[in-house]
Each structure stands twice: as C-alpha cells, then as structure tokens.
Design a protein around this motif. Structure first.
Motif, PDB file in Angstrom:
ATOM      1  N   PRO A 217     -48.607 -34.240  50.280  1.00 29.99           N
ATOM      2  CA  PRO A 217     -48.615 -35.233  48.981  1.00 29.99           C
ATOM      3  C   PRO A 217     -47.373 -36.006  48.863  1.00 29.99           C
ATOM      4  O   PRO A 217     -46.300 -35.560  49.444  1.00 29.99           O
ATOM      5  CB  PRO A 217     -48.732 -34.156  47.901  1.00 29.99           C
ATOM      6  N   SER A 218     -47.598 -37.357  48.153  1.00 31.57           N
ATOM      7  CA  SER A 218     -46.447 -38.011  47.948  1.00 31.57           C
ATOM      8  C   SER A 218     -45.785 -37.052  46.880  1.00 31.57           C
ATOM      9  O   SER A 218     -46.000 -36.188  46.322  1.00 31.57           O
ATOM     10  CB  SER A 218     -46.802 -39.396  47.062  1.00 31.57           C
ATOM     11  N   PHE A 219     -44.249 -37.397  46.811  1.00 37.79           N
ATOM     12  CA  PHE A 219     -43.470 -36.956  45.746  1.00 37.79           C
ATOM     13  C   PHE A 219     -43.963 -36.917  44.330  1.00 37.79           C
ATOM     14  O   PHE A 219     -43.922 -36.028  43.529  1.00 37.79           O
ATOM     15  CB  PHE A 219     -41.880 -37.485  45.688  1.00 37.79           C
ATOM     16  N   THR A 220     -44.552 -38.075  44.124  1.00 36.52           N
ATOM     17  CA  THR A 220     -45.103 -38.473  42.590  1.00 36.52           C
ATOM     18  C   THR A 220     -46.480 -37.171  42.266  1.00 36.52           C
ATOM     19  O   THR A 220     -46.312 -36.668  41.407  1.00 36.52           O
ATOM     20  CB  THR A 220     -45.662 -39.757  42.349  1.00 36.52           C
ATOM     21  N   LYS A 221     -47.216 -37.095  43.486  1.00 37.28           N
ATOM     22  CA  LYS A 221     -48.475 -36.188  43.394  1.00 37.28           C
ATOM     23  C   LYS A 221     -47.875 -34.844  43.219  1.00 37.28           C
ATOM     24  O   LYS A 221     -48.364 -33.831  42.456  1.00 37.28           O
ATOM     25  CB  LYS A 221     -49.467 -36.409  44.464  1.00 37.28           C
ATOM     26  N   ALA A 222     -46.891 -34.460  44.061  1.00 37.77           N
ATOM     27  CA  ALA A 222     -46.533 -33.010  43.934  1.00 37.77           C
ATOM     28  C   ALA A 222     -45.726 -32.654  42.705  1.00 37.77           C
ATOM     29  O   ALA A 222     -45.992 -31.643  42.261  1.00 37.77           O
ATOM     30  CB  ALA A 222     -45.302 -33.042  45.228  1.00 37.77           C
ATOM     31  N   ASN A 223     -45.150 -33.766  42.143  1.00 34.76           N
ATOM     32  CA  ASN A 223     -44.366 -33.485  40.789  1.00 34.76           C
ATOM     33  C   ASN A 223     -45.521 -33.504  39.818  1.00 34.76           C
ATOM     34  O   ASN A 223     -45.219 -32.448  38.930  1.00 34.76           O
ATOM     35  CB  ASN A 223     -43.626 -34.651  40.719  1.00 34.76           C
ATOM     36  N   GLN A 224     -46.364 -34.227  39.883  1.00 33.61           N
ATOM     37  CA  GLN A 224     -47.560 -34.197  38.942  1.00 33.61           C
ATOM     38  C   GLN A 224     -48.145 -32.662  38.934  1.00 33.61           C
ATOM     39  O   GLN A 224     -48.525 -32.094  37.925  1.00 33.61           O
ATOM     40  CB  GLN A 224     -48.549 -35.100  39.279  1.00 33.61           C
ATOM     41  N   ILE A 225     -48.477 -32.053  40.185  1.00 35.27           N
ATOM     42  CA  ILE A 225     -49.076 -30.935  40.221  1.00 35.27           C
ATOM     43  C   ILE A 225     -48.048 -29.868  39.600  1.00 35.27           C
ATOM     44  O   ILE A 225     -48.473 -29.039  38.751  1.00 35.27           O
ATOM     45  CB  ILE A 225     -49.323 -30.423  41.704  1.00 35.27           C
ATOM     46  N   ALA A 226     -46.745 -30.036  40.039  1.00 30.12           N
ATOM     47  CA  ALA A 226     -45.704 -28.889  39.555  1.00 30.12           C
ATOM     48  C   ALA A 226     -45.512 -29.016  37.768  1.00 30.12           C
ATOM     49  O   ALA A 226     -45.756 -27.807  37.455  1.00 30.12           O
ATOM     50  CB  ALA A 226     -44.332 -29.035  40.165  1.00 30.12           C
ATOM     51  N   ILE A 227     -45.667 -30.053  37.415  1.00 32.78           N
ATOM     52  CA  ILE A 227     -45.723 -30.219  36.015  1.00 32.78           C
ATOM     53  C   ILE A 227     -46.628 -29.566  35.480  1.00 32.78           C
ATOM     54  O   ILE A 227     -46.537 -28.786  34.342  1.00 32.78           O
ATOM     55  CB  ILE A 227     -45.255 -31.478  35.662  1.00 32.78           C
ATOM     56  N   ARG A 228     -48.162 -29.914  35.717  1.00 30.40           N
ATOM     57  CA  ARG A 228     -49.305 -29.618  35.309  1.00 30.40           C
ATOM     58  C   ARG A 228     -49.361 -28.174  35.374  1.00 30.40           C
ATOM     59  O   ARG A 228     -50.250 -27.692  34.871  1.00 30.40           O
ATOM     60  CB  ARG A 228     -50.371 -30.654  35.387  1.00 30.40           C
TER      61      ARG A 228
END
Length: 134
Positions: A39-50
């Motif tokens: 994933p892109s950083f943005t998508k990985a971060n979104q997964i991590a946060i949620r």
C-alpha cells in the motif's frame, strides 16, 4: 513476515469484507494487499489508524502490533464518559474529549530535554492530527 502476513494477522478471524468496511478501504484493495501488493503510506496509515494498529509494526514488523498512546479508542472513551457522567456525549463533546486525551497522551510521551512538557509540540501535533481526520 511480509506486509500481507501482517495484514492477515491484523484481520484475524474478522471477514475481509468486514475489515475493509472498518478501515474504509475497498474490499478489492484489501484483497490486493493480501496477495502481496504494497500500500501507499496514506493507505497503510489509514489502516493503522482505523484498526488501532501501530503503523511501524504494520509497515515493518518491528515494534508493537497495537498502538499504546497513539490513538484514542472512541468507543471506550464514550463508555467511560457515560459511566462517569450518566450522559451520552454528543459528537462535539466526543471530538473535544478525543483531543484532550490525545494531547494528554502526547505530553506523557514527549518532554523537552529539560524535562518540561512540550506544549508547543502538542499543539502542533493536535493541529496536524485534526487535518488528517478531515
């Protein structure tokens, strides 16, 4: 462990479609990651946060699976507030409480070299965190 392996661990026994809904990413994209796509950083971060997961662990396998003082479990916060006050908080109050707890957690982990609380860094952190939630 690959990113796909870590994602499988994070999903656990939850269905892929349920996990995709929870992290607000299409099921097709989650399945693509499970097959080895990165994933892109943005998508990985979104997964991590949620998913209340440490971004460091999700991206690299290092560190802790779950966040320690990085996010606020809103369901737990609402339940605690309701238990203490006897009232269910409205959305505005939840936002205020999340900011307060996030600021508190940040200050606990970040101090200036002289040992004092870094209020300026906390204020910056909260303004950036607010921008990312939009």
């Amino acid at each position: 462990m690959t990113f796909a392996d870590r994602l499988k661990t994070l999903i656990g026994e939850e269905s892929v479609s349920g996990f995709a809904r929870r992290v607000d990413i299409s099921e097709a994209l989650i399945r693509k990651y499970l097959k080895g796509s990165e994933p892109s950083f943005t998508k990985a971060n979104q997964i991590a946060i949620r998913a209340n997961c440490s971004l460091e662990w999700l991206a690299t396998g290092c560190g802790y699976l779950y966040r320690h003082a990085e996010v606020v479990d809103q369901d737990a916060l609402i339940a605690a507030y309701t238990a203490v006050t006897g009232q269910t908080p409205n959305d505005e109050k939840v936002t205020e409480l999340v900011k307060m707890v996030s600021g508190y957690q940040f200050l606990r982990k970040h101090k200036k070299t002289d040992g004092y609380l870094d209020i300026e860094a906390m204020t910056t952190f909260l303004s950036i965190a607010k921008m990312e939630r939009k």
